[in-house]
Design a protein around this motif. Structure first.
Motif, PDB file in Angstrom:
ATOM      1  N   GLY A   1       0.821  -1.209   0.000  1.00 54.09           N
ATOM      2  CA  GLY A   1       0.000   0.000   0.000  1.00 54.09           C
ATOM      3  C   GLY A   1       0.853   1.258   0.000  1.00 54.09           C
ATOM      4  O   GLY A   1       0.564   2.231  -0.732  1.00 54.09           O
ATOM      5  N   TYR A   2       1.954   1.263   0.822  1.00 54.00           N
ATOM      6  CA  TYR A   2       2.831   2.433   0.867  1.00 54.00           C
ATOM      7  C   TYR A   2       3.512   2.665  -0.486  1.00 54.00           C
ATOM      8  O   TYR A   2       3.694   3.813  -0.921  1.00 54.00           O
ATOM      9  CB  TYR A   2       3.893   2.261   1.958  1.00 54.00           C
ATOM     10  CG  TYR A   2       3.320   2.099   3.341  1.00 54.00           C
ATOM     11  CD1 TYR A   2       2.169   2.787   3.718  1.00 54.00           C
ATOM     12  CD2 TYR A   2       3.918   1.261   4.273  1.00 54.00           C
ATOM     13  CE1 TYR A   2       1.629   2.642   4.980  1.00 54.00           C
ATOM     14  CE2 TYR A   2       3.391   1.104   5.537  1.00 54.00           C
ATOM     15  CZ  TYR A   2       2.233   1.785   5.898  1.00 54.00           C
ATOM     16  OH  TYR A   2       1.710   1.631   7.129  1.00 54.00           O
ATOM     17  N   VAL A   3       3.911   1.575  -1.143  1.00 55.62           N
ATOM     18  CA  VAL A   3       4.540   1.692  -2.463  1.00 55.62           C
ATOM     19  C   VAL A   3       3.566   2.332  -3.453  1.00 55.62           C
ATOM     20  O   VAL A   3       3.918   3.268  -4.193  1.00 55.62           O
ATOM     21  CB  VAL A   3       5.011   0.315  -2.970  1.00 55.62           C
ATOM     22  CG1 VAL A   3       5.439   0.409  -4.436  1.00 55.62           C
ATOM     23  CG2 VAL A   3       6.156  -0.209  -2.121  1.00 55.62           C
ATOM     24  N   LEU A   4       2.332   1.834  -3.450  1.00 52.61           N
ATOM     25  CA  LEU A   4       1.324   2.383  -4.357  1.00 52.61           C
ATOM     26  C   LEU A   4       1.063   3.853  -4.055  1.00 52.61           C
ATOM     27  O   LEU A   4       0.936   4.687  -4.975  1.00 52.61           O
ATOM     28  CB  LEU A   4       0.030   1.573  -4.252  1.00 52.61           C
ATOM     29  CG  LEU A   4       0.089   0.119  -4.755  1.00 52.61           C
ATOM     30  CD1 LEU A   4      -1.223  -0.596  -4.459  1.00 52.61           C
ATOM     31  CD2 LEU A   4       0.379   0.092  -6.256  1.00 52.61           C
ATOM     32  N   ILE A   5       0.969   4.175  -2.747  1.00 51.51           N
ATOM     33  CA  ILE A   5       0.722   5.567  -2.365  1.00 51.51           C
ATOM     34  C   ILE A   5       1.884   6.459  -2.816  1.00 51.51           C
ATOM     35  O   ILE A   5       1.687   7.571  -3.326  1.00 51.51           O
ATOM     36  CB  ILE A   5       0.522   5.672  -0.839  1.00 51.51           C
ATOM     37  CG1 ILE A   5      -0.807   5.021  -0.444  1.00 51.51           C
ATOM     38  CG2 ILE A   5       0.553   7.123  -0.381  1.00 51.51           C
ATOM     39  CD1 ILE A   5      -0.989   4.846   1.049  1.00 51.51           C
TER      40      ILE A   5
END
Length: 622
Positions: free
Chosen positions: A294-298
């Motif tokens: 999720g952090y990578v996508l964000i």
């Protein structure tokens, strides 16, 4: 030997600690939940304050990431202006310093409100559990003996102590955690939407993945944790049995079998515990993995938005912090749902005690015996423990005041039941029992029990001094009366030989006294009570022959002008009784003196002769 295992302790707080416990589900959730809420109604004002403090504490902490993001944006803009050579460009430290001060104030206020919330909630939970414990204790005092005969003491103890503690922990920790979790979840969601609806959607897409993973793993680990708790209980039961019966184990050379049994249970526990811990240990790495995705996508989507100048760089920092905050309350809410199930189940177990049928209440205007003499009559008394199993049928006994009544018969004949009926631990199904012509059902129970002094075959002494244990027989007994009672029971001599005399502390198990010495103390306790009616349930069975002779002589003196019921297995101890009741299958099959019953040559004569034939045979073979 069956053992009642108490529920184990449980952890509280964030993370997945509560998943490490087998879920105990209530039978009637809604009904029990509403009833439990009734205990919170007197504290509504405090609970409103707790809720307000929780909301304010959470809101102040939620605002912090946004302010830090604004500070980051201002620093970035100042740095970029310098790099570009913008005339007069400089770092706006006044703005940043104002944000730092604001953050300090917010964090202080958040901590202060959190302290207020925890302080008030701890008070509410302890007051509520105090009320529950008091009600349970008072209820246990009003319950009939029948309840304790049919419920293992370990189960009753677990309900009164562990279940109430479970409720206390949930109220003081999990309730406030659930409030802050919900407020955090909603507040963080609102803040994320104000920053970027697109990034919020990206984050929400990853949540179902984590929930599916948690549900699958938690379901399997729950099974193994339940097995672990069961095997811990089995292991505790085995160890307790082996230690309490270590002399028997050694005497029969059963140590190898005991060790093998321990190894088997311990091995089974190891496998269950390993699987449970392994599966539950997967949850956190899996959550971290999905969270990092999720952090990578964000970061990727957020970087593109910054390049397109849709949002500021500080907003990306704030959003990542909010994303971290967003996952924590989800975990806590999932854990708390299990805790609440277990708590309601604990409340249900306590309410089952509170709803038990009590002793028949005393009459509004009970009868009084101003000068009790101890004339006891059983008139057509019938009783049965189970409806389809008659025990005592139409029993008639007339014990004159001051007489000594011996009760003999084989095991299961109804001897102890007769005493239970006399003391009104059980009410007879038909007929009536009178003392001095007054039906015992018309007397107050405590007044009835004051008429009796009782010495049981199984000694009961509490942890305390010898003086305190003897004085238990009568409130505010003087030192002289205590010593006189001990002397009459032939206990004074051995007490004075102890290092601390009457101040000797009896340990929890009473293992620093012999069985005979403990029995002498219980006899002294009964003598100090100076009852009108004395009940001796094989009171001399645990003392040596010489001590028994002394006690019998003392008893003969003490039983003068006092009605005495003596349950005896050694028939030699009741030869001087005024009346011997011979019981079999709930009926008094014979009654009379020792001499008349022997001359009759009936059931008593057979019991008596067989007992002495056995003794003679033992002496010959010895």
């Amino acid at each position: 030997m069956s053992k009642n295992q108490s529920p184990g302790g449980r952890r509280h707080g964030g993370g997945h600690g509560t998943m490490h416990l087998p879920l105990q589900k209530p039978k009637h959730f809604k009904k029990t939940f509403n009833r439990l809420l009734g205990y919170l109604r007197p504290h509504v004002g405090v609970l409103i304050t707790v809720f307000a403090a929780a909301v304010l504490s959470t809101l102040f902490s939620i605002l912090a990431p946004k302010l830090m993001g604004d500070a980051t944006t201002r620093l970035f803009e100042g740095m970029m202006n310098k790099i570009r050579g913008v005339p007069g460009a400089q770092m706006d430290f006044d703005y940043i310093w104002n944000i730092v001060v604001t953050l300090i104030v917010l964090y202080v206020l958040s901590s202060l409100f959190m302290y207020v919330m925890q302080y008030l909630m701890s008070g509410v939970s302890q007051k509520m559990v105090y009320t529950l414990r008091r009600q349970v204790n008072e209820k246990l005092a009003r319950l009939p003996v029948r309840y304790f005969d049919t419920h293992p003491y370990g189960d009753v103890l677990s309900r009164a102590v562990n279940d109430s503690e479970n409720i206390s922990n949930t109220l003081s920790q999990s309730l406030t955690t659930s409030i802050t979790s919900i407020v955090t979840l909603l507040g963080v969601l609102v803040m994320m939407l104000t920053i970027s609806p697109l990034l919020t959607v990206v984050l929400l897409v990853t949540i179902p993945l984590s929930l599916v993973g948690i549900k699958g793993i938690a379901g399997r680990s729950q099974l193994y944790f339940k097995q672990q708790q069961e095997r811990i209980g089995k292991l505790n039961g085995h160890v307790e049995e082996m230690f309490t019966g270590h002399q028997v184990v050694k005497a029969f050379n059963r140590e190898p079998q005991a060790i093998n049994t321990f190894k088997e249970i311990n091995g089974s526990l190891y496998h269950s515990a390993w699987k449970a811990q392994f599966l539950s240990g997967i949850i956190m790495p899996m959550m971290m993995f999905i969270g990092n995705i999720g952090y990578v996508l964000i970061s990727v989507v957020g970087g593109m938005l910054v390049i397109n100048r849709t949002i500021q760089i500080g907003d990306i920092q704030a959003f990542i912090q909010y994303a971290r905050q967003f996952g924590q309350p989800l975990n806590q809410i999932a854990n708390i749902s299990n805790i609440i199930q277990s708590t309601i189940a604990s409340a249900e177990r306590i309410f089952e005690i509170l709803d038990e049928e009590e002793d028949t209440p005393d009459l509004p205007e009970p009868a009084v015996l101003p000068e009790p003499r101890g004339h006891v009559r059983f008139e057509q008394v019938s009783f049965r423990y189970k409806a389809d199993q008659p025990l005592i049928e139409q029993m008639n006994i007339d014990a004159a005041a001051g007489s000594s009544i011996a009760i003999v018969g084989p095991t299961g004949a109804g001897k102890t039941t007769l005493i239970n009926l006399l003391m009104r631990f059980y009410d007879c199904d038909a007929g009536r029992i009178t003392i001095d012509g007054v039906d015992i059902k018309t007397l107050k129970r405590d007044a009835l029990h004051h008429l009796f002094g009782i010495v049981l075959q199984d000694t009961w002494l509490f942890s305390g001094t010898i003086r305190e244990n003897i004085a238990y027989g009568r409130e505010k007994a003087t030192e002289e009366e205590i010593v006189r009672a001990a002397a009459a029971a032939h206990a004074d001599h051995f007490i004075r030989t102890l290092p601390d005399g009457y101040d000797t502390i009896i340990n929890e198990e009473g293992s620093n006294l012999s069985q005979g010495q403990k029995q002498l103390l219980t006899i002294a306790r009964a003598l100090l009570a100076d009852p009108v009616i004395l009940i001796l349930d094989e009171a001399t069975s645990s003392v040596d022959t010489r001590t028994e002779v002394h006690i019998q002589k003392a008893m003969q003196t003490l039983m003068k002008n006092r009605t005495s019921f003596v349950i005896a297995h050694r028939l030699s101890t009741i030869r001087e009784s005024d009346l011997i009741l011979v019981m079999n299958h709930g009926h008094v099959v014979e009654q009379g003196t020792h001499t008349t019953l022997l001359e009759k040559g009936g059931f008593y004569a057979d019991l008596y002769n067989s007992q002495f034939e056995n003794n003679d045979q033992k002496q010959i073979t010895g």
